[in-house]
Design an enzyme around this catalytic site. Sequence first.
Site, PDB file in Angstrom:
ATOM      1  N   ASP A 161       0.828  -1.202   0.000  1.00 28.19           N
ATOM      2  CA  ASP A 161       0.000   0.000   0.000  1.00 28.19           C
ATOM      3  C   ASP A 161       0.863   1.254   0.000  1.00 28.19           C
ATOM      4  O   ASP A 161       1.971   1.245  -0.542  1.00 28.19           O
ATOM      5  CB  ASP A 161      -0.941  -0.040   1.227  1.00 28.19           C
ATOM      6  CG  ASP A 161      -2.308   0.525   0.905  1.00 28.19           C
ATOM      7  OD1 ASP A 161      -2.403   1.756   0.789  1.00 28.19           O
ATOM      8  OD2 ASP A 161      -3.265  -0.251   0.767  1.00 28.19           O
ATOM      9  N   SER A 213     -11.264  -1.307  -0.638  1.00 38.08           N
ATOM     10  CA  SER A 213      -9.961  -1.214   0.039  1.00 38.08           C
ATOM     11  C   SER A 213     -10.092  -1.529   1.513  1.00 38.08           C
ATOM     12  O   SER A 213      -9.190  -2.101   2.119  1.00 38.08           O
ATOM     13  CB  SER A 213      -9.406   0.211  -0.076  1.00 38.08           C
ATOM     14  OG  SER A 213      -8.873   0.443  -1.338  1.00 38.08           O
ATOM     15  N   HIS A 227      -3.795   5.877   3.360  1.00 39.15           N
ATOM     16  CA  HIS A 227      -4.545   4.694   2.948  1.00 39.15           C
ATOM     17  C   HIS A 227      -4.021   3.425   3.622  1.00 39.15           C
ATOM     18  O   HIS A 227      -4.785   2.639   4.195  1.00 39.15           O
ATOM     19  CB  HIS A 227      -4.458   4.582   1.419  1.00 39.15           C
ATOM     20  CG  HIS A 227      -5.371   3.575   0.809  1.00 39.15           C
ATOM     21  ND1 HIS A 227      -4.975   2.288   0.536  1.00 39.15           N
ATOM     22  CD2 HIS A 227      -6.661   3.663   0.393  1.00 39.15           C
ATOM     23  CE1 HIS A 227      -5.977   1.623  -0.020  1.00 39.15           C
ATOM     24  NE2 HIS A 227      -7.021   2.444  -0.114  1.00 39.15           N
TER      25      HIS A 227
END
Length: 525
Positions: free
Chosen positions: A188, A395, A228
Site C-alpha cells: 500500500d 480497500s 490509505h
Amino acid sequence: MRKSQPFFHIAPRLPVEALPQRWPVSLLGSVRVLICLWITQFIGFAQTSLASPASVSVPAYRPDRILIQPKAGFSLAALADFNAALKIEVLQTFEGIGRLQVLRVPEGETVPGLIAKYQRSGLVEFAEPDFLVQAAATTPNDPKYLDGTLWGLNNIGQNGGKLDADIDAPEAWDVLTSASNIVVAVLDTGVRYTHEDLAANMWVNPNDGGHGFNALTGTNLPNDDNGHGTLIAGILGAVGDNGLGVVGVAWGVQIMALKCLDSAGNGSDSDLITGIDYARTNGASILNSSLDSPAFSQSLSNAIDSARNAGIIFVASCGNGPPSVNVDVTPRYPSCYNIDNIVSVAYSDRNDGLGFLSNYGATNVDLAAPGEQMYSTFFRSNEDYFGGVFLSGTSLAAPFVAGTFALMLAKYPTETHQQIIARVLNATDPLPALAGKCVTGGRLNLRKALSPPISLTAIPVVGGGPFQLHLSGGPNRTCVIEFSTNLSSWSPIFTNITSASGTFDFTEDQPANLAPRFFRAAASP
Ligand code: CA
Ligand code: CA
C-alpha cells in the site's frame, strides 16, 4: 479483555458448541417409535426455546426452576390446585406476560419430569426449562469499539444499520483474539508504524530492525505519507484491548509495511512486485492488496504465483466505481488473476447490502466484507484516527478478510492455503444482495470460519433400519456425540473426525427396547 454486559443471548453453558439438534418434522414418522414418544414429550421445549419444530436436545438449564404459561381462558384456580397438588412454589407471576409463572422444582422431581406433568395437564400453553444465558462474547476495551463505531465487527443496529450485518467478531474472539505469530504484509502507501494503536503489532525485521520495505526509495523506511495504508493496517490488526482507539480483526498480529504506492496513492507493477518479493522472502503468510488496475500484467501475475508457491494467501480488493462494474466483464487486477491463492473482496454496507460503489463478479469476486463508513488508524500523528460517512470501499473490506486469514492460520497452522481459503469461503453468511454478485454470494463471517457451528440431524430410517445421525461441523474436526437418558448426565457414545466436507454419520446399533435416549454433539477439546 472483559465480558460485555448489556447483550445477552441464550447459549449453552457447557464447553460445547453445538447443540440444537434439529429434527425435521417430515422425519418424525420414520424415527424409531421410542424416540418419537420422547420427541413429542419435548416439543414444548423446542417450540418455545429454539424455534425448531422438534428437538431432542436442549441447552443447559437451571435444575431448580421451570417456566409455564397458563392457558388463556382456563381457570387459574385449577392451575393453582394443580400447583398445590405437586407441592409447587410459584416464585413469580408476570401478569403482563400472559401470567407467565416461574416455578420451583420440588425435591425429588426433575425438570423433564415436571415439564411433562404440566404438558399433560392441559392447563398450560407451554412448560419449558429455565435456560441458562451468558454474556455474549468477548469484548475488547478499545473506545471506538465500545461506542459502536466499528459496526463491521459487531452490528447491533446502531446508526440505522441492520442487526448482525457484521462478521461476528466478538463471538469469534471467544475462540481466538490474536495471531501474534502470523505476518501480514500490507502492499500500500506504507504504514505509520509509530502509531499508538499499531506500533506493538508491527513486524520487525530481525536483520535491520525495520518494519518492512519502501519500494519507491529502496529503503527500510515504509512510512505512510498518504493515509490509505494506515487505515488498512488498523482494520486488520490495530492493537486490541489496549484502551486506545480501535481494534483490529486480529488483536495481535505482525504487520509488515510495504510501501509501493506514493503519496497520491499511485504506483506501478514493478514496485508491487518488489513488495511481493520482499514479503515472500521475509516470512509473510498473507498479503493485503487494496489497490487495482485495469491492466493485465504477466509479470505481476507471475509474482503472485511465486507467492502462491510459497503458500501465501493474497487478499485483493476488487475495486470500486463510480460507476461500479462487473469485473467478470471488465476485469480489475490483481483481483482477477486466475491464481488459487487470490481471494477477491467486494464490500458490504451496514445493512448487508452490496456497497453502493463496490465492483462485483460472480466468477472473479469471492466474497464481501464490511467496507462502508469505516473508521481506523490514520497517518498524520501517532494518535490520529479517521473515518466517517465517506470512508467506504473495497480497500477497507479486504483487510477484514486479511485479518480473518491471520486468525485462521493461527488456529489451523498445518493446513494449506487452499484449505484455509476454503474454510473462510464456506463460512460466509449468504445474503440476497450478494446472490450472483460473487462466488459465495455471502459476507465474511469470522465466527463461522474459526469455529464452524456443529449440527446434528436425524437421517430418515427406511424399512426399520438402524437409527442414524448426521453430524456437520466443519472439516477435519474431532467431534463427540453424547447421549443422555435424563438430559442432565451425558456420556460420549461416538467420537470421529469430520471429513474434508465437514461431516460424519453415526449409526446407533442399540436394541430398540432400551430407555429413550437424547443426543447432542460437541467439538472435542
Ligand atoms: Ca454479529
Ligand atoms: Ca486499540
